[in-house]
Design a protein around this motif. Structure first.
Motif, mmCIF file in Angstrom:
data_model
loop_
_atom_site.group_PDB
_atom_site.id
_atom_site.type_symbol
_atom_site.label_atom_id
_atom_site.label_comp_id
_atom_site.label_asym_id
_atom_site.label_seq_id
_atom_site.Cartn_x
_atom_site.Cartn_y
_atom_site.Cartn_z
ATOM 1 N N TYR A 106 0.857 -1.178 0.000
ATOM 2 C CA TYR A 106 0.000 0.000 0.000
ATOM 3 C C TYR A 106 0.900 1.237 0.000
ATOM 4 N N PRO A 107 0.363 2.407 -0.359
ATOM 5 C CA PRO A 107 1.200 3.610 -0.449
ATOM 6 C C PRO A 107 1.938 3.893 0.851
ATOM 7 N N ASN A 108 3.182 4.354 0.698
ATOM 8 C CA ASN A 108 4.029 4.688 1.847
ATOM 9 C C ASN A 108 4.201 3.507 2.793
ATOM 10 N N SER A 109 4.324 2.326 2.207
ATOM 11 C CA SER A 109 4.472 1.113 3.005
ATOM 12 C C SER A 109 5.716 1.186 3.882
ATOM 13 N N PRO A 110 5.597 0.791 5.156
ATOM 14 C CA PRO A 110 6.768 0.773 6.034
ATOM 15 C C PRO A 110 7.663 -0.446 5.812
ATOM 16 N N ALA A 111 7.196 -1.415 5.035
ATOM 17 C CA ALA A 111 7.996 -2.614 4.742
ATOM 18 C C ALA A 111 8.858 -2.328 3.514
ATOM 19 N N PRO A 112 10.184 -2.252 3.657
ATOM 20 C CA PRO A 112 11.022 -1.887 2.507
ATOM 21 C C PRO A 112 10.930 -2.888 1.362
ATOM 22 N N GLU A 113 10.701 -4.161 1.681
ATOM 23 C CA GLU A 113 10.559 -5.161 0.630
ATOM 24 C C GLU A 113 9.393 -4.810 -0.295
ATOM 25 N N SER A 114 8.276 -4.435 0.290
ATOM 26 C CA SER A 114 7.075 -4.097 -0.474
ATOM 27 C C SER A 114 7.223 -2.752 -1.158
ATOM 28 N N ALA A 115 7.708 -1.760 -0.416
ATOM 29 C CA ALA A 115 7.818 -0.409 -0.959
ATOM 30 C C ALA A 115 8.747 -0.365 -2.167
ATOM 31 N N GLN A 116 9.886 -1.052 -2.080
ATOM 32 C CA GLN A 116 10.836 -0.994 -3.184
ATOM 33 C C GLN A 116 10.342 -1.774 -4.396
ATOM 34 N N LEU A 117 9.632 -2.877 -4.170
ATOM 35 C CA LEU A 117 9.076 -3.611 -5.301
ATOM 36 C C LEU A 117 7.983 -2.792 -5.986
ATOM 37 N N MET A 118 7.106 -2.148 -5.219
ATOM 38 C CA MET A 118 6.063 -1.321 -5.819
ATOM 39 C C MET A 118 6.665 -0.178 -6.634
ATOM 40 N N ALA A 119 7.703 0.462 -6.108
ATOM 41 C CA ALA A 119 8.346 1.566 -6.832
ATOM 42 C C ALA A 119 8.963 1.065 -8.135
ATOM 43 N N PHE A 120 9.575 -0.109 -8.089
ATOM 44 C CA PHE A 120 10.176 -0.682 -9.293
ATOM 45 C C PHE A 120 9.111 -0.990 -10.341
ATOM 46 N N VAL A 121 8.045 -1.654 -9.924
ATOM 47 C CA VAL A 121 6.985 -2.017 -10.869
ATOM 48 C C VAL A 121 6.353 -0.768 -11.473
ATOM 49 N N GLU A 122 6.139 0.249 -10.648
ATOM 50 C CA GLU A 122 5.570 1.497 -11.166
ATOM 51 C C GLU A 122 6.505 2.143 -12.183
ATOM 52 N N SER A 123 7.805 2.061 -11.939
ATOM 53 C CA SER A 123 8.781 2.676 -12.841
ATOM 54 C C SER A 123 8.794 2.024 -14.222
ATOM 55 N N LEU A 124 8.355 0.776 -14.300
ATOM 56 C CA LEU A 124 8.337 0.077 -15.585
ATOM 57 C C LEU A 124 7.275 0.634 -16.520
ATOM 58 N N ASN A 125 6.214 1.221 -15.949
ATOM 59 C CA ASN A 125 5.146 1.822 -16.743
ATOM 60 C C ASN A 125 4.579 0.834 -17.759
ATOM 61 N N LEU A 126 4.312 -0.373 -17.299
ATOM 62 C CA LEU A 126 3.784 -1.423 -18.165
ATOM 63 C C LEU A 126 2.358 -1.787 -17.761
ATOM 64 N N PRO A 127 1.483 -1.992 -18.720
ATOM 65 C CA PRO A 127 0.131 -2.487 -18.418
ATOM 66 C C PRO A 127 0.163 -4.008 -18.289
ATOM 67 N N PHE A 128 0.360 -4.509 -17.089
ATOM 68 C CA PHE A 128 0.534 -5.949 -16.914
ATOM 69 C C PHE A 128 -0.771 -6.697 -17.195
ATOM 70 N N THR A 129 -0.620 -7.780 -17.954
ATOM 71 C CA THR A 129 -1.740 -8.675 -18.239
ATOM 72 C C THR A 129 -1.801 -9.803 -17.222
#
Length: 312
Positions: free
Chosen positions: A153-176
């Motif tokens: 979720y936004p501003n996640s305190p878990a670095p594992e989750s926060a960094q993965l979400m930031a990476f996926v967002e940076s890809l700018n891909l419409p995942f199927t």
């Protein structure tokens, strides 16, 4: 209330109890040896991309994904990518819960044996070990006594989750398609649910650990035929978990054989972060009398390949 050696019954943990819990954890296996060294040879057309590192020890716990070499770089979020729109974008994640071994090793096996076979038809991103500290200490939680798979979720305190979400967002891909690789183990009852009850000062009744493989679909969009196609493929590798005496699996109603549903976004699960049309979470049972490391890993690979064939 279940007994647990940390904390006071009826009182949620504070920072002192969380620190005590962390100090009790020990390194039991090597992320470097069992994961990073396995990423030394990447299939042609792909590359290893570091997308972050855990703050506990950045040199020991770098975070990596396998991405196509032709991935566009530094795309503004409001601009489309130049990736062929006819090639569905696919995300495979493993080791969100570090203790779930076949999620990590199955992802690595897919990279090393099958990834190249699907490169022409799909844009595939594989993140084989989201929680390397959890992998080394064989833990569901991270160092902050947080469950990464309840922290997307936004501003996640878990670095594992926060960094993965930031990476996926940076890809700018419409995942199927998004496949999240997990296990259900006997330690869910012996350790992790009692720890959760103690941490939150709640009661978590033990559930019947399913003897066999099952899937968790997404409640708002379960894609029943897609899940059934995966179950049919896994049947060739290992047995499917039957329902318990209440007709459920881990307390949830069955959508079909070996398939239950969770609302992934509402529960802040990894599987809810992409909005993909096709989403599934695997649950392998490594403690079964019929299980081996080999067939657990093979079942994870079978899920990925069956899912890719279904959406092709």
């Amino acid at each position: 209330m279940q007994n647990y050696p940390i904390g006071t019954p009826g009182k949620p943990w504070g920072e002192e109890e969380k620190e005590e819990w962390k100090q009790r954890q020990t390194i039991k296996r090597s992320y470097n040896d069992e994961v990073l060294k396995q990423l030394g040879s990447i299939p042609e057309g792909f590359e290893l991309k570091q997308y972050g590192a855990l703050p506990y020890d950045e040199s020991r716990y770098p975070l990596y994904a396998i991405v196509p070499k032709d991935m566009p770089k530094n795309i503004p979020k409001d601009m489309p990518t130049n990736i062929d729109a006819a090639k569905p974008a696919v995300l495979v994640t493993g080791g969100v819960h570090g203790y779930e071994t076949s999620g990590v090793q199955g992802a690595l096996q897919f990279i090393n044996t099958k990834l190249s076979d699907y490169a022409e038809d799909f844009t595939i991103i594989v993140v084989p070990c989201v929680s390397p500290w959890g992998y080394e200490t064989i833990n569901r939680w991270d160092q902050y006594a947080l469950d990464p798979n309840r922290s997307f979720y936004p501003n996640s305190p878990a670095p594992e989750s926060a960094q993965l979400m930031a990476f996926v967002e940076s890809l700018n891909l419409p995942f199927t398609l998004h496949i999240d690789l997990h296990e259900t183990t006997d330690t869910d009852n012996s350790e992790f649910r009692p720890a959760l009850a103690a941490r939150d000062a709640t009661t978590h009744d033990n559930w019947n650990i399913p003897d066999g493989f099952y899937l968790v679909a997404n409640t708002p969009n379960p894609q029943k035929q897609f899940q059934e196609a995966i179950i049919d493929a896994v049947k060739q590798i290992t047995h499917i978990a039957p329902a318990d005496e209440s007709g459920k699996i881990i307390g949830a109603d069955l959508l079909s054989e070996g398939v239950i549903c969770y609302d992934k976004k509402a529960l802040y699960l990894c599987g809810g972060m992409t909005g993909a049309a096709y989403v599934t979470t695997t649950e392998v049972y490594p403690d079964s009398a019929n299980a081996t490391a080999e067939n657990c890993n093979a079942a994870q690979v079978a899920v990925i390949t069956a899912a890719l064939k279904y959406i092709k």
